[in-house]
Design a protein around this motif. Structure first.
Motif, PDB file in Angstrom:
ATOM      1  N   ASP A  22       0.850  -1.185   0.000  1.00 37.06           N
ATOM      2  CA  ASP A  22       0.000   0.000   0.000  1.00 37.06           C
ATOM      3  C   ASP A  22       0.891   1.243   0.000  1.00 37.06           C
ATOM      4  O   ASP A  22       1.588   1.523   0.976  1.00 37.06           O
ATOM      5  CB  ASP A  22      -0.909  -0.022   1.237  1.00 37.06           C
ATOM      6  N   SER A  40      -0.337   4.387  -0.927  1.00 37.55           N
ATOM      7  CA  SER A  40      -1.263   5.493  -1.170  1.00 37.55           C
ATOM      8  C   SER A  40      -0.665   6.837  -0.753  1.00 37.55           C
ATOM      9  O   SER A  40      -0.952   7.867  -1.372  1.00 37.55           O
ATOM     10  CB  SER A  40      -2.573   5.244  -0.423  1.00 37.55           C
ATOM     11  N   ARG A  41       0.154   6.845   0.297  1.00 33.00           N
ATOM     12  CA  ARG A  41       0.756   8.094   0.784  1.00 33.00           C
ATOM     13  C   ARG A  41       2.021   8.458   0.024  1.00 33.00           C
ATOM     14  O   ARG A  41       2.585   9.544   0.258  1.00 33.00           O
ATOM     15  CB  ARG A  41       1.081   7.966   2.274  1.00 33.00           C
ATOM     16  N   ALA A  72       2.620   7.849  -3.603  1.00 34.03           N
ATOM     17  CA  ALA A  72       2.561   7.915  -5.062  1.00 34.03           C
ATOM     18  C   ALA A  72       3.177   9.210  -5.585  1.00 34.03           C
ATOM     19  O   ALA A  72       3.917   9.201  -6.581  1.00 34.03           O
ATOM     20  CB  ALA A  72       1.110   7.778  -5.531  1.00 34.03           C
ATOM     21  N   ARG A 118       0.987   6.411 -12.561  1.00 34.96           N
ATOM     22  CA  ARG A 118      -0.059   6.542 -11.555  1.00 34.96           C
ATOM     23  C   ARG A 118      -1.210   5.561 -11.838  1.00 34.96           C
ATOM     24  O   ARG A 118      -1.764   4.962 -10.911  1.00 34.96           O
ATOM     25  CB  ARG A 118      -0.569   7.981 -11.522  1.00 34.96           C
ATOM     26  N   ARG A 170      -2.697   2.730  -9.341  1.00 34.91           N
ATOM     27  CA  ARG A 170      -4.124   2.722  -9.014  1.00 34.91           C
ATOM     28  C   ARG A 170      -4.739   1.349  -9.322  1.00 34.91           C
ATOM     29  O   ARG A 170      -5.545   0.828  -8.542  1.00 34.91           O
ATOM     30  CB  ARG A 170      -4.835   3.818  -9.800  1.00 34.91           C
ATOM     31  N   GLY A 198      -3.730  -1.036  -6.681  1.00 33.95           N
ATOM     32  CA  GLY A 198      -4.460  -0.769  -5.453  1.00 33.95           C
ATOM     33  C   GLY A 198      -5.865  -1.334  -5.463  1.00 33.95           C
ATOM     34  O   GLY A 198      -6.399  -1.708  -4.409  1.00 33.95           O
ATOM     35  N   SER A 199      -6.472  -1.430  -6.644  1.00 38.16           N
ATOM     36  CA  SER A 199      -7.839  -1.947  -6.720  1.00 38.16           C
ATOM     37  C   SER A 199      -7.928  -3.397  -6.274  1.00 38.16           C
ATOM     38  O   SER A 199      -8.996  -3.852  -5.846  1.00 38.16           O
ATOM     39  CB  SER A 199      -8.366  -1.801  -8.155  1.00 38.16           C
ATOM     40  N   CYS A 255      -6.979  -0.260  -1.721  1.00 36.58           N
ATOM     41  CA  CYS A 255      -6.340   1.003  -1.355  1.00 36.58           C
ATOM     42  C   CYS A 255      -6.211   1.860  -2.612  1.00 36.58           C
ATOM     43  O   CYS A 255      -6.449   1.389  -3.726  1.00 36.58           O
ATOM     44  CB  CYS A 255      -4.981   0.772  -0.700  1.00 36.58           C
ATOM     45  N   ASP A 256      -5.851   3.119  -2.436  1.00 35.88           N
ATOM     46  CA  ASP A 256      -5.799   4.030  -3.578  1.00 35.88           C
ATOM     47  C   ASP A 256      -4.690   3.652  -4.554  1.00 35.88           C
ATOM     48  O   ASP A 256      -4.902   3.643  -5.770  1.00 35.88           O
ATOM     49  CB  ASP A 256      -5.590   5.463  -3.078  1.00 35.88           C
ATOM     50  N   TYR A 257      -3.499   3.387  -4.015  1.00 35.55           N
ATOM     51  CA  TYR A 257      -2.349   3.059  -4.854  1.00 35.55           C
ATOM     52  C   TYR A 257      -1.560   1.926  -4.216  1.00 35.55           C
ATOM     53  O   TYR A 257      -1.407   1.880  -2.991  1.00 35.55           O
ATOM     54  CB  TYR A 257      -1.420   4.262  -5.015  1.00 35.55           C
ATOM     55  N   ALA A 258      -1.028   1.039  -5.049  1.00 37.70           N
ATOM     56  CA  ALA A 258      -0.179  -0.045  -4.553  1.00 37.70           C
ATOM     57  C   ALA A 258       0.878  -0.376  -5.588  1.00 37.70           C
ATOM     58  O   ALA A 258       0.714  -0.101  -6.786  1.00 37.70           O
ATOM     59  CB  ALA A 258      -1.007  -1.296  -4.236  1.00 37.70           C
TER      60      ALA A 258
END
Length: 251
Positions: free
Chosen positions: A172, A174-175, A177, A205, A209, A212-213, A217-220
């Motif tokens: 994860d 997300s913080r 990216a 990005r 994304r 992350g899906s 989470c938003d981004y992974a």
């Protein structure tokens, strides 16, 4: 330890993960295999001049992610092979820095990802690094000159490879990216003069994304995580800790 073929590979493949690791107190070292002298679209500068620029950009990108140690092995860009010379050079750095985890390239050509992921130097580096992890770095009889230099055998516990096929570990980020994008942008020489560098990185990005899906989470960033420690192979691989489905494993 991150072992990459070229300057900028570490940021594209692992940048957000590196930012998270260093932010959480993990010491990360970069090892860059080639001199980066074939990078860029301008044919006029000399190979030495290109390398000097790319080395400086790599140090700046690493610093943006909290990495203070960058080692350049200096092999010729575009000519990397998974031979004993590269394996020995990587083994030296593994024994010197003694990492618990090594992040490196996928060791084969991918026929499903965009072809840029399968630069010949990438899969040559990936294969050489895995061979350095096992058996070279842990074998006291491999490269006796390293022992003479005081570089004792070392067992790497895990290898993380980009998740080009059946990833089993998602980080994860997300913080982080934006930090990844900022680090990539340090490689100014690799963007064409009239392009919008930020816009050209939209796919980076989008990939985070998409990863992350899978894990909510938003981004992974996605990896194939390989157990390479002393007991690796002693039994069946461990099941993912938080789900029966391998793709849902998350840190």
């Amino acid at each position: 330890m991150v072992v990459a073929a070229h300057p900028d590979d570490a940021e594209f493949s692992f940048g957000a993960t590196v930012a998270r690791l260093t932010d959480e107190g993990t010491e990360v070292v970069y090892v860059v295999c080639t001199d980066g002298s074939l990078g860029g679209s301008n044919p006029r500068p000399s190979a030495d001049d290109v390398s000097a620029v790319r080395y400086a950009e790599q140090r700046a990108a690493a610093a943006a992610l909290g990495v203070h140690d960058v080692v350049f092995l200096g092999f010729r860009d575009g000519e990397l092979t998974a031979d004993v010379a590269l394996r020995r050079a990587v083994t030296r750095q593994i024994r010197r820095w003694r990492p618990g985890i090594v992040l490196t390239h996928w060791p084969q050509r991918s026929l499903t990802f965009p072809i840029g992921a399968s630069h010949p130097d990438h899969f040559a580096a990936g294969e050489a690094v895995l061979s350095a992890i096992y058996p070279d770095a842990r074998n006291p009889r491999a490269y006796p000159d390293l022992l003479a230099d005081g570089l004792e055998p070392h067992v790497v516990e895990e290898a993380w490879l980009p998740g080009l096929r059946e990833p089993n570990h998602f980080v994860d980020v997300s913080r982080y990216a934006d930090r990844k994008i900022e680090a990539i942008l340090q490689h100014k020489s690799q963007f064409t003069e009239h392009s919008d560098p930020v816009a050209s990185l939209g796919w980076v990005r989008d990939r985070m994304r998409h990863n992350g899906s899978y894990v909510g989470c938003d981004y992974a960033e996605a990896y194939v995580r390989i157990q390479t420690g002393s007991n690796a192979g002693a039994g069946p691989p461990p099941a993912p800790a938080d789900s029966a489905a391998a793709h849902s494993l998350r840190w």
